[in-house]
Each structure stands twice: as structure tokens, then as C-alpha cells.
Design a protein around this motif. Structure first.
Motif, mmCIF file in Angstrom:
data_model
loop_
_atom_site.group_PDB
_atom_site.id
_atom_site.type_symbol
_atom_site.label_atom_id
_atom_site.label_comp_id
_atom_site.label_asym_id
_atom_site.label_seq_id
_atom_site.Cartn_x
_atom_site.Cartn_y
_atom_site.Cartn_z
ATOM 1 N N LYS A 36 2.196 -27.410 0.135
ATOM 2 C CA LYS A 36 2.464 -27.728 -1.275
ATOM 3 C C LYS A 36 2.945 -29.176 -1.428
ATOM 4 O O LYS A 36 3.707 -29.664 -0.590
ATOM 5 C CB LYS A 36 3.506 -26.774 -1.838
ATOM 6 N N THR A 203 11.301 -23.988 7.935
ATOM 7 C CA THR A 203 11.738 -25.042 8.852
ATOM 8 C C THR A 203 13.186 -24.828 9.326
ATOM 9 O O THR A 203 13.486 -24.971 10.509
ATOM 10 C CB THR A 203 11.594 -26.418 8.180
ATOM 11 N N THR A 221 8.173 -28.625 5.814
ATOM 12 C CA THR A 221 8.855 -29.879 6.140
ATOM 13 C C THR A 221 8.649 -30.323 7.591
ATOM 14 O O THR A 221 8.397 -31.501 7.845
ATOM 15 C CB THR A 221 10.372 -29.725 5.847
HETATM 16 C C1 LIG Z 1 8.096 -24.429 0.526
HETATM 17 C C2 LIG Z 1 8.060 -23.112 1.146
HETATM 18 C C3 LIG Z 1 8.061 -22.954 2.547
HETATM 19 C C4 LIG Z 1 8.196 -24.106 3.514
HETATM 20 O O1 LIG Z 1 9.512 -24.528 3.568
HETATM 21 P P1 LIG Z 1 10.014 -25.667 4.581
HETATM 22 O O2 LIG Z 1 11.481 -25.541 4.539
HETATM 23 O O3 LIG Z 1 9.518 -26.973 4.037
HETATM 24 O O4 LIG Z 1 9.456 -25.384 5.911
HETATM 25 C C5 LIG Z 1 7.952 -21.666 3.043
HETATM 26 N N1 LIG Z 1 7.843 -20.589 2.248
HETATM 27 C C6 LIG Z 1 7.848 -20.705 0.909
HETATM 28 C C7 LIG Z 1 7.719 -19.484 0.079
HETATM 29 C C8 LIG Z 1 7.966 -21.956 0.319
HETATM 30 O O5 LIG Z 1 7.994 -22.054 -1.011
#
Ligand SMILES: *Cc1c(COP(=O)(O)O)cnc(C)c1O
Length: 227
Positions: A36, A203, A221
């Protein structure tokens, strides 16, 4: 080597290390790259390095990316964002997975809207494991009923559970929350033979998630940098 490729190597090593530490097989843990807010170029870099499963939160953005990469047949797109009833059709038509089922009504709509020439849509039920009012997902007590209804829908395939636990600096509390997800997952697995995915871990909490039985980690991330 560019950053994304190095990051993918690092995250895969983190998964292997956590798996070894907690006596799990690294192959049992799928890496979902959460892309995203990230560009086509960033996704292409990940693809160049063999990543083929991507998660998107926002429908419009996700659809644009699916269209952009439509010549790459091997990619698998997961919808991991908040579900709204009026968005189900485009999800049913374009994604392979949906992680955020939280009521029968959206499941029925996805089922009715899944094109007949496509395999059933793989779905996960989202559990609000911290019982947070602001968070989407059902409570553990609601799971049995919803699962029993979803497995009757022929164009959906219930594969397991997903959760986004609240970050908690108390490691023991965090582990007990993750363990309760693991228990729910095992109970569901006993009832239905196709259940194989516990989508848990991002992450910041990847290692605990693997300790507690996660079979799919959603990583943004650590692969693509901060958003
Ligand atoms: C953004 C998101 C992630 C990824 O999160 P990070 O901390 O950047 O790894 C995972 N799952 C969902 C549902 C998210 O919205």
C-alpha cells in the motif's frame, strides 16, 4: 543490490531465524508483501527478486496495481483493507484472497459476485482479538457461527483467520494475545479441513507471531521502507 532486494533478504532471514528458534518449518510461513502507498517501481523490484504475493489495503489503488501488472500471471493479490459492502464486487472480481471478512452479509455478497470462471475466493475471518471498539473484526465468541455459515458458500473458500493485534510493549501480554489467536486457529482447524492460514504478524511483531503459530506474515515497512 538495491534496498528492496536487500530488505527482502533480511526479512526472509528473520523469518527463518524465528522459525528455527520456535521449532517451526520456514516453508510453513508465507511472506505477504504489503505494498500500500508504494509505487509500481517498488513492486517491480520485489517481483524481480521473486516476491509474488502482495497485499493491498485500498481498493482503488489495489485495482490499479492489479491492472498494471496484469501481464504477470503468477502474481497473487490479497485484499487486506477494511471491507465495505459496496466494494465487494470489485474485490470478488479481481483479488485471489480477502483477509478481512467480518460479517455474513459481506461474505454472501463476495460469494454471489465471484465470477464463475474463477476459483473460489480464499477468505479469512478477521478477529478483533483485543476487543477494541475502533477495530474491525468479530469477537472470538462469534467465530463458530460465522465460520459455519461461510463454509456453506460455494464460491468462497474459508482458509483461516486474520488479526491486527494492538501493539503492546508488555511482551507477556502480547504473547498471551497471540496465543489466544493460535488457540482459535487450532480449534477452527479441527472442524474444517481446508483451514491452513493464520494471517498474523507485521514488521513490528513478526517474531512473536511466528512463535505463536502464524502461517502468513504481512510485511510492509521492512520491505518497502516507511510510508
Ligand atoms: C499496513 C499493513 C500491514 C503492514 O504493516 P507494516 O508494519 O508496514 O509491516 C500489515 N497488515 C495490514 C492489515 C496493514 O494495513
Amino acid at each position: 543490490m538495491n534496498n528492496i532486494q536487500q530488505n527482502l533478504i533480511n526479512i526472509k532471514n528473520r523469518i527463518i531465524q524465528a522459525a528455527n528458534k520456535y521449532h517451526r518449518e520456514p516453508e510453513d510461513i508465507t511472506l505477504l508483501a504489503v505494498s500500500k502507498n508504494k509505487s509500481y517501481n517498488a513492486i517491480q523490484e520485489a517481483i524481480n527478486f521473486g516476491q509474488y504475493q502482495f497485499g493491498e489495503n485500498y481498493l482503488k489503488e489495489g485495482l490499479e496495481k492489479i491492472a498494471h501488472f496484469s501481464n504477470k500471471q503468477d502474481l497473487i493479490w490479497h485484499f487486506i483493507g477494511t471491507l465495505q459492502s459496496n466494494k465487494t464486487k470489485l474485490i470478488a472480481e479481481n483479488f485471489t484472497w480477502c483477509h478481512t471478512i467480518n460479517k455474513l452479509k459481506v461474505a454472501q455478497r463476495l460469494n454471489n459476485q465471484r465470477p464463475i470462471n474463477k476459483a473460489p475466493l480464499n477468505v479469512l475471518i478477521q478477529i478483533n482479538i483485543n476487543y477494541e471498539i475502533s477495530k474491525s473484526g468479530i469477537t472470538p465468541a462469534e467465530l463458530d457461527k460465522l465460520a459455519a455459515e461461510i463454509v456453506l458458500l460455494p464460491n468462497l473458500k474459508l482458509r483461516g483467520l486474520m488479526t491486527i493485534p494492538t501493539l503492546n510493549n508488555d511482551i507477556n501480554q502480547q504473547i498471551s494475545i497471540f496465543r489466544s489467536m493460535e488457540n482459535l486457529f487450532h480449534q477452527l482447524k479441527k472442524k474444517y479441513q481446508d483451514i491452513d492460514i493464520l494471517s498474523m504478524g507485521m514488521t513490528a511483531d513478526l517474531d512473536i507471531a511466528i512463535a505463536c503459530g502464524s502461517t502468513l506474515v504481512r510485511i510492509g515497512t521492512a520491505i518497502f521502507g516507511s510510508r
